[in-house]
Scaffold this active site. Structure first.
Site, PDB file in Angstrom:
ATOM      1  N   ASN A 209       3.613  42.606 115.719  1.00 56.80           N
ATOM      2  CA  ASN A 209       4.110  41.359 116.325  1.00 56.80           C
ATOM      3  C   ASN A 209       4.894  41.673 117.588  1.00 56.80           C
ATOM      4  OD1 ASN A 209       7.019  41.705 115.615  1.00 56.80           O
ATOM      5  ND2 ASN A 209       6.128  41.789 113.572  1.00 56.80           N
ATOM      6  N   ASP A 278       4.315  40.206 106.944  1.00 59.16           N
ATOM      7  CA  ASP A 278       4.287  39.653 105.586  1.00 59.16           C
ATOM      8  C   ASP A 278       3.067  40.163 104.827  1.00 59.16           C
ATOM      9  OD1 ASP A 278       6.629  38.082 105.732  1.00 59.16           O
ATOM     10  OD2 ASP A 278       5.556  36.650 106.992  1.00 59.16           O
ATOM     11  N   PRO A 304       6.178  44.147 100.542  1.00 61.07           N
ATOM     12  CA  PRO A 304       7.436  43.847  99.855  1.00 61.07           C
ATOM     13  C   PRO A 304       8.369  43.094 100.800  1.00 61.07           C
ATOM     14  CG  PRO A 304       7.268  46.200 100.371  1.00 61.07           C
ATOM     15  CD  PRO A 304       5.954  45.571 100.741  1.00 61.07           C
ATOM     16  N   ASP A 305       9.093  42.115 100.272  1.00 59.85           N
ATOM     17  CA  ASP A 305      10.096  41.411 101.087  1.00 59.85           C
ATOM     18  C   ASP A 305      11.398  42.202 100.971  1.00 59.85           C
ATOM     19  OD1 ASP A 305      12.117  39.728 102.059  1.00 59.85           O
ATOM     20  OD2 ASP A 305      10.869  37.966 101.714  1.00 59.85           O
ATOM     21  N   PHE A 322      17.490  36.903 109.294  1.00 52.95           N
ATOM     22  CA  PHE A 322      17.153  36.182 110.517  1.00 52.95           C
ATOM     23  C   PHE A 322      15.949  35.306 110.187  1.00 52.95           C
ATOM     24  CE2 PHE A 322      19.164  37.375 114.593  1.00 52.95           C
ATOM     25  CZ  PHE A 322      20.104  38.272 114.120  1.00 52.95           C
ATOM     26  N   LYS A 336      14.963  29.488 103.637  1.00 57.87           N
ATOM     27  CA  LYS A 336      14.954  30.954 103.455  1.00 57.87           C
ATOM     28  C   LYS A 336      16.294  31.438 102.930  1.00 57.87           C
ATOM     29  CE  LYS A 336      11.331  31.805 106.763  1.00 57.87           C
ATOM     30  NZ  LYS A 336      10.950  32.097 108.130  1.00 57.87           N
ATOM     31  N   LYS A 340      16.075  33.356  99.336  1.00 57.15           N
ATOM     32  CA  LYS A 340      16.404  34.791  99.264  1.00 57.15           C
ATOM     33  C   LYS A 340      17.848  34.996  98.817  1.00 57.15           C
ATOM     34  CE  LYS A 340      12.945  35.793 102.818  1.00 57.15           C
ATOM     35  NZ  LYS A 340      12.298  36.809 103.621  1.00 57.15           N
TER      36      LYS A 340
HETATM   37  O1  PMT Z   1      13.219  42.056 118.393  1.00 57.17           O
HETATM   38  P1  PMT Z   1      13.423  41.009 119.457  1.00 57.17           P
HETATM   39  O2  PMT Z   1      12.321  41.010 120.491  1.00 57.17           O
HETATM   40  O3  PMT Z   1      14.793  41.088 120.055  1.00 57.17           O
HETATM   41  O4  PMT Z   1      13.314  39.573 118.743  1.00 57.17           O
HETATM   42  C1  PMT Z   1      14.262  39.209 117.807  1.00 57.17           C
HETATM   43  C2  PMT Z   1      13.648  38.473 116.615  1.00 57.17           C
HETATM   44  C3  PMT Z   1      13.100  37.132 117.068  1.00 57.17           C
HETATM   45  C4  PMT Z   1      12.536  39.314 115.986  1.00 57.17           C
HETATM   46  C5  PMT Z   1      14.811  38.306 115.573  1.00 57.17           C
HETATM   47  O5  PMT Z   1      15.858  37.557 116.156  1.00 57.17           O
HETATM   48  C6  PMT Z   1      14.335  37.606 114.300  1.00 57.17           C
HETATM   49  O6  PMT Z   1      14.301  36.409 114.202  1.00 57.17           O
HETATM   50  N1  PMT Z   1      13.974  38.433 113.285  1.00 57.17           N
HETATM   51  C7  PMT Z   1      13.386  37.923 111.999  1.00 57.17           C
HETATM   52  C8  PMT Z   1      11.985  37.519 112.270  1.00 57.17           C
HETATM   53  C9  PMT Z   1      11.218  37.135 111.047  1.00 57.17           C
HETATM   54  O7  PMT Z   1      10.239  37.747 110.800  1.00 57.17           O
HETATM   55  O8  PMT Z   1      11.725  36.220 110.291  1.00 57.17           O
HETATM   56  P2  PMT Z   1      11.027  35.716 108.886  1.00 57.17           P
HETATM   57  O9  PMT Z   1      11.342  34.294 108.862  1.00 57.17           O
HETATM   58  O10 PMT Z   1       9.600  36.105 108.802  1.00 57.17           O
HETATM   59  O11 PMT Z   1      11.806  36.541 107.781  1.00 57.17           O
HETATM   60  C10 PMT Z   1      13.038  36.107 107.246  1.00 57.17           C
HETATM   61  C11 PMT Z   1      13.918  37.293 106.968  1.00 57.17           C
HETATM   62  O12 PMT Z   1      13.339  38.130 105.952  1.00 57.17           O
HETATM   63  C12 PMT Z   1      14.155  38.192 108.140  1.00 57.17           C
HETATM   64  O13 PMT Z   1      15.495  38.622 108.100  1.00 57.17           O
HETATM   65  C13 PMT Z   1      13.203  39.367 107.928  1.00 57.17           C
HETATM   66  O14 PMT Z   1      13.713  40.574 108.496  1.00 57.17           O
HETATM   67  C14 PMT Z   1      13.185  39.453 106.414  1.00 57.17           C
HETATM   68  N2  PMT Z   1      11.905  39.961 105.871  1.00 57.17           N
HETATM   69  C15 PMT Z   1      10.760  39.230 106.025  1.00 57.17           C
HETATM   70  C16 PMT Z   1       9.590  39.695 105.479  1.00 57.17           C
HETATM   71  C17 PMT Z   1       9.573  40.931 104.784  1.00 57.17           C
HETATM   72  N3  PMT Z   1       8.464  41.417 104.272  1.00 57.17           N
HETATM   73  N4  PMT Z   1      10.700  41.622 104.653  1.00 57.17           N
HETATM   74  C18 PMT Z   1      11.878  41.162 105.171  1.00 57.17           C
HETATM   75  O15 PMT Z   1      12.927  41.826 105.058  1.00 57.17           O
END
Ligand code: PMT
Length: 410
Positions: A209, A278, A304-305, A322, A336, A340
Site C-alpha cells: 500500500n 489485511d 493476523p490483526d 490508527f 474499530k 479492538k
Molecule cells: O505512513 P504514512 O504515509 O505517513 O501514512 C500514515 C497512515 C495513513 C498509514 C497512518 O496514519 C494510518 O492511518 N495507519 C493505519 C492505517 C490502517 O491500515 O488502518 P486500518 O483501519 O486498516 O487498521 C486499524 C488499525 O489496526 C491500525 O492501527 C493498524 O495498524 C492495525 N492493524 C490492521 C490490520 C492488521 N492486520 N493488523 C493491525 O495491527
C-alpha cells in the site's frame, strides 16, 4: 544528533550579536537540525544574507526581498515548515513588535503566523534590557508560551557591563534541545508499528500500500522527545532513522505480528500506525508466475490483526490504533476502537491530496471512549507531538483513577 529531523528557522534581527548567529547555525546543524535563515533589513547591515545562504544551503529571506514571490516562499509556508523559530539575536525592537502582534516585516509576520515553538535570544544594551517597557514585553511573551533564552551577564559591545549579552551558540543549542524535550513518557517503553507491509505473490511481485512510514516515524520521534524508550517495528520505508530508536525491520504482516508479540511483552504503550495488509496470498509461488490467460486469480487469506491480538493478550497494555478512512471517518474509527477494545484511536482521512498517505502533512481526530479531539492539518512532526501529549495526559489520568480505586478498596 539530538536535533535530528528538526526544522529550525533562525530569524536574525539587527544587533551586533548577529555575527554569533552564523556559528549558531553551524552548531544547530552539528546537532542534526535542518536550518533555514530569515533576516530583518537591519540585520543585513551587520552580516550578509550570503553568509547564511552559504551556511544553510538555502536562500536567505529578508524583509523586502522580492525573491520571495519568485521562489514561491511566503511567511506562512516558511512558518509551517519550521518545528521551531528562534530569533537570535532578538533586539528590543523585534521583541516589542512580536509582543504587540505587529506584522510590518517578513520576520514579524512570520512570528505572528507561527504554530510551532517560538523562542527568542535577547541581545541589547543592559539599560534597554532593564527598561520596564522591554521587561513588560518579555513578560507578555512568556505568558504566551514564547521561550526566552538568556540573556547573559557580561561586558557588552558598547563597553558597559550588565545583563543583555546574547547566549553563546552552544548554550543556545542546548536550550533548543530542551525546547523539544519533555518528560511526559519518561522511562516508558513504547512500541510503534510504522509503514506498509509487503506480501509476496511470487519472487518478483507483491501486494502492498501507499504508506511511507512518515506518521509512525514522527510518532516515534515525539515519544523519544518525551523521554520514552522507543522500538519501531517498521515495514519497508525510505526514511532516515534516529540512532536513539530501536528499529525492527519486517516485511510481511506475519513478521510484524511476530515482532510486536516479542517487543510488547514489557511495553507500557503500543501504537499501531502501520498500514498492515489485511490479506496475504494463500500460496506464494516459488517461481515467477507466467502470463497465460486473460485473467488471473490469486487466493488471499486473512493476516493476523496485530493490534487486536496484542490487546487481547495484554489487556492492561495501553493500545492506540490508527484508522485510515476514505468516508465516515469518526463512525468507522469509533467502530474499530470498540471492536479492538482500544484505549484510543487516531482517525485520519485518506484519499485526499497532500495529507495522509505519503505526505508530510496530516489532519487527525483523537478518539477515546469519552472524547474526540480534532487536530487540523499540520506537519506530521507537529501532530505527533500533540498526539503524544494527549496520550501521556490520558495515561496519567488512568493511572490516577487506578490509584483512587485502589485506595478506596483498602
Ligand atoms: O505512513 P504514512 O504515509 O505517513 O501514512 C500514515 C497512515 C495513513 C498509514 C497512518 O496514519 C494510518 O492511518 N495507519 C493505519 C492505517 C490502517 O491500515 O488502518 P486500518 O483501519 O486498516 O487498521 C486499524 C488499525 O489496526 C491500525 O492501527 C493498524 O495498524 C492495525 N492493524 C490492521 C490490520 C492488521 N492486520 N493488523 C493491525 O495491527
Amino acid at each position: 544528533m539530538k536535533l535530528a529531523n528538526k526544522h529550525i528557522l533562525v530569524a536574525v534581527s539587527g544587533g551586533i550579536a548577529a555575527y554569533k548567529s552564523a556559528e549558531f547555525v553551524r552548531a544547530l546543524q552539528r546537532a542534526g537540525a535542518q536550518v533555514r535563515v530569515v533576516m530583518t533589513e537591519s540585520a543585513t547591515r551587520f552580516i550578509t544574507p550570503l553568509t547564511f545562504q552559504a551556511l544553510s544551503g538555502y536562500p536567505v529571506h529578508t524583509s523586502d526581498d522580492a525573491s520571495f514571490d519568485k521562489a514561491g516562499v511566503d511567511h506562512i509556508a516558511l512558518s509551517r515548515w519550521s518545528d521551531a523559530i528562534i530569533i537570535a539575536p532578538a533586539t528590543a525592537n523585534i521583541i516589542a513588535k512580536i509582543s504587540n502582534g505587529v506584522a510590518d516585516s517578513f520576520v514579524s509576520s512570520l512570528c505572528l503566523a507561527h504554530q510551532s515553538s517560538l523562542a527568542i535570544a535577547p541581545a541589547m544594551n543592559q539599560a534597554m534590557w532593564n527598561n520596564s517597557a522591554t521587561q513588560q514585553n518579555i513578560t507578555t511573551l512568556k505568558e504566551r508560551g514564547v521561550k526566552v533564552f538568556g540573556p547573559a551577564q557580561g561586558i557588552q559591545a558598547c563597553g558597559e557591563t550588565g545583563e543583555g549579552r546574547m547566549l553563546e551558540p552552544d548554550d543556545l543549542v542546548h536550550h533548543c534541545i530542551a525546547l523539544f524535550a519533555n518528560h511526559s513518557l519518561s522511562a516508558k517503553k513504547v512500541v510503534i508499528t510504522a509503514g506498509p507491509t509487503v506480501e509476496p505473490i511470487d519472487p518478483v511481485r507483491f501486494i502492498s500500500n501507499r504508506s511511507s512510514g512518515k506518521m509512525g516515524y514522527a510518532i516515534a520521534g515525539a515519544a523519544l522527545e518525551a523521554g520514552a524508550h522507543v522500538t519501531v517495528i517498521s515495514g519497508p520505508t525510505h526514511l532516515q532513522e534516529n540512532e536513539r530508536i530501536n528499529y525492527v525491520h519486517v516485511e510481511t504482516a506475519q513478521q510484524m505480528y511476530a515482532a510486536a508479540k516479542e517487543h510488547c511483552i514489557d511495553a507500557d504503550l503500543f501504537i499501531a500506525a502501520a498500514a498492515v495488509a489485511d490479506y496475504e496470498p494463500t500460496n506464494i509461488a516459488d517461481q515467477k508466475i507466467k502470463k497465460k490467460d486473460d485473467t488471473l486469480s490469486i487466493q488471499l487469506s486473512r493476516t493476523p490483526d496485530t493490534l487486536k491480538e496484542i490487546k487481547l493478550s495484554h489487556p492492561s497494555l495501553f493500545c492506540i490504533g490508527f484508522a485510515a478512512e476514505t468516508e465516515n471517518l469518526i463512525q468507522h474509527a469509533s467502530e474499530k476502537l470498540r471492536q479492538k477494545s482500544l484505549n484510543m484511536i487516531i482517525a485520519n482521512q485518506v484519499g485526499l491530496s497532500n495529507q495522509g498517505f505519503n505526505s508530510d502533512f496530516n489532519a487527525v481526530e483523537i478518539i477515546s471512549s469519552d472524547s474526540t479531539i480534532s487536530l487540523p492539518r499540520a506537519r506530521k512532526s507537529e501532530l505527533a507531538r500533540l498526539i503524544i501529549k494527549n496520550i501521556a495526559d490520558q495515561l496519567k489520568k488512568e493511572a490516577s483513577q487506578t490509584n483512587v480505586t485502589y485506595l478506596q478498596s483498602k
